[in-house]
Design a protein around this motif. Sequence first.
Motif, PDB file in Angstrom:
ATOM      1  N   ILE A  95      -5.062   0.905   8.730  1.00 44.56           N
ATOM      2  CA  ILE A  95      -5.979   0.335   6.843  1.00 44.56           C
ATOM      3  C   ILE A  95      -5.561  -0.713   7.084  1.00 44.56           C
ATOM      4  N   LEU A 126       1.165   5.703   0.672  1.00 44.99           N
ATOM      5  CA  LEU A 126       0.895   6.609   1.501  1.00 44.99           C
ATOM      6  C   LEU A 126       2.119   6.326   2.873  1.00 44.99           C
ATOM      7  N   ALA A 164      -9.841   2.627  -3.377  1.00 46.65           N
ATOM      8  CA  ALA A 164      -9.216   3.659  -4.246  1.00 46.65           C
ATOM      9  C   ALA A 164      -8.603   3.067  -5.802  1.00 46.65           C
ATOM     10  N   TYR A 207     -10.712  -0.303   1.310  1.00 48.50           N
ATOM     11  CA  TYR A 207      -9.878   0.761   0.863  1.00 48.50           C
ATOM     12  C   TYR A 207      -9.041   0.021  -0.344  1.00 48.50           C
ATOM     13  N   PHE A 237       1.022  -1.664  -0.137  1.00 45.28           N
ATOM     14  CA  PHE A 237      -0.156   0.027  -0.294  1.00 45.28           C
ATOM     15  C   PHE A 237       0.896   1.097  -0.101  1.00 45.28           C
ATOM     16  N   ARG A 260      -4.673   8.263  -2.479  1.00 49.65           N
ATOM     17  CA  ARG A 260      -4.608   9.077  -1.409  1.00 49.65           C
ATOM     18  C   ARG A 260      -5.603   9.738  -0.876  1.00 49.65           C
ATOM     19  N   ALA A 313      -7.979   7.371   0.917  1.00 52.14           N
ATOM     20  CA  ALA A 313      -7.103   6.973   2.120  1.00 52.14           C
ATOM     21  C   ALA A 313      -7.981   8.289   3.221  1.00 52.14           C
ATOM     22  N   TYR A 315       0.203   2.727  -3.471  1.00 56.21           N
ATOM     23  CA  TYR A 315      -0.645   3.480  -3.341  1.00 56.21           C
ATOM     24  C   TYR A 315      -0.488   4.824  -2.363  1.00 56.21           C
ATOM     25  N   ASP A 355      -0.660   5.596   8.058  1.00 52.30           N
ATOM     26  CA  ASP A 355      -1.855   5.282   7.376  1.00 52.30           C
ATOM     27  C   ASP A 355      -1.889   4.097   6.461  1.00 52.30           C
ATOM     28  N   ALA A 356      -1.386   3.242   6.111  1.00 53.48           N
ATOM     29  CA  ALA A 356      -1.226   1.610   5.682  1.00 53.48           C
ATOM     30  C   ALA A 356      -1.689   1.214   6.799  1.00 53.48           C
TER      31      ALA A 356
END
Length: 231
Positions: free
Chosen positions: A76, A68, A90, A86, A62, A97, A100, A66, A72-73
């Motif tokens: 999640i 992240l 996404a 997610y 992630f 972004r 998230a 993505y 944050d990752a």
Amino acid sequence: RQETRLWDEKNNRTRVMRTKEDAHDYRYFPEPDLQPLAVSSEFIAATKAKMPELPDAMRERFMTDYNLSFDDASQIVSEKALAEFYETAARASGNPRTSANFLLSELLRELNNSGKTASESPVAAENFAELIKTLDAGKINNNQAKEVLVEMFASGKPAAAVISEKGFEQISDSGQIEKIVDEIIEKNENQVNAYRGGNEKLFGFFVGQVMKASQGKANPKIVNEILKSKL
């Protein structure tokens, strides 16, 4: 030495807690009903192939795929259903972004308040993605998107239906906004002259008047661009 040791915080070292005896002292004995188990390398390889992606690997992916942050990752992937929600959102929204950000702040708040998990969310990942796409398209602003998500969670309705009911869809037609701007400039000649005379603080006044005339629906970015051009 066969012993159990404990940690001594004051002296920053380990020390003996109790000594350990030999196995025969514990009177261990073999279980006669258990058959020998031989685990082949083929069995191990096949089992590994069937295993799902584990949280640590998913977090790293992630962060890479993505963009992240680690925090944050990590949040999640802490729940499998949340991570799956997610990733679906996404990919469908095309904006990992923002997906998230909205998931961690807005959706998680609604889930926590209702005592639900991601797998029980009244807002499907695909509907969540539609909201993000509508926000990206400039049809609604950030605050409106947050309000729409709350209503989506409460009612289970798709984003488009809630936006329509609330009359939130922004005006992004340049010609329509330009017409409003022209009317505002025409009605406020004194402020226009003051602005052109150097009072740049009046720019906020013009923005406010345009937003008021459009009932808050005009796309702020386009409003700013047209006003700067006209003034």
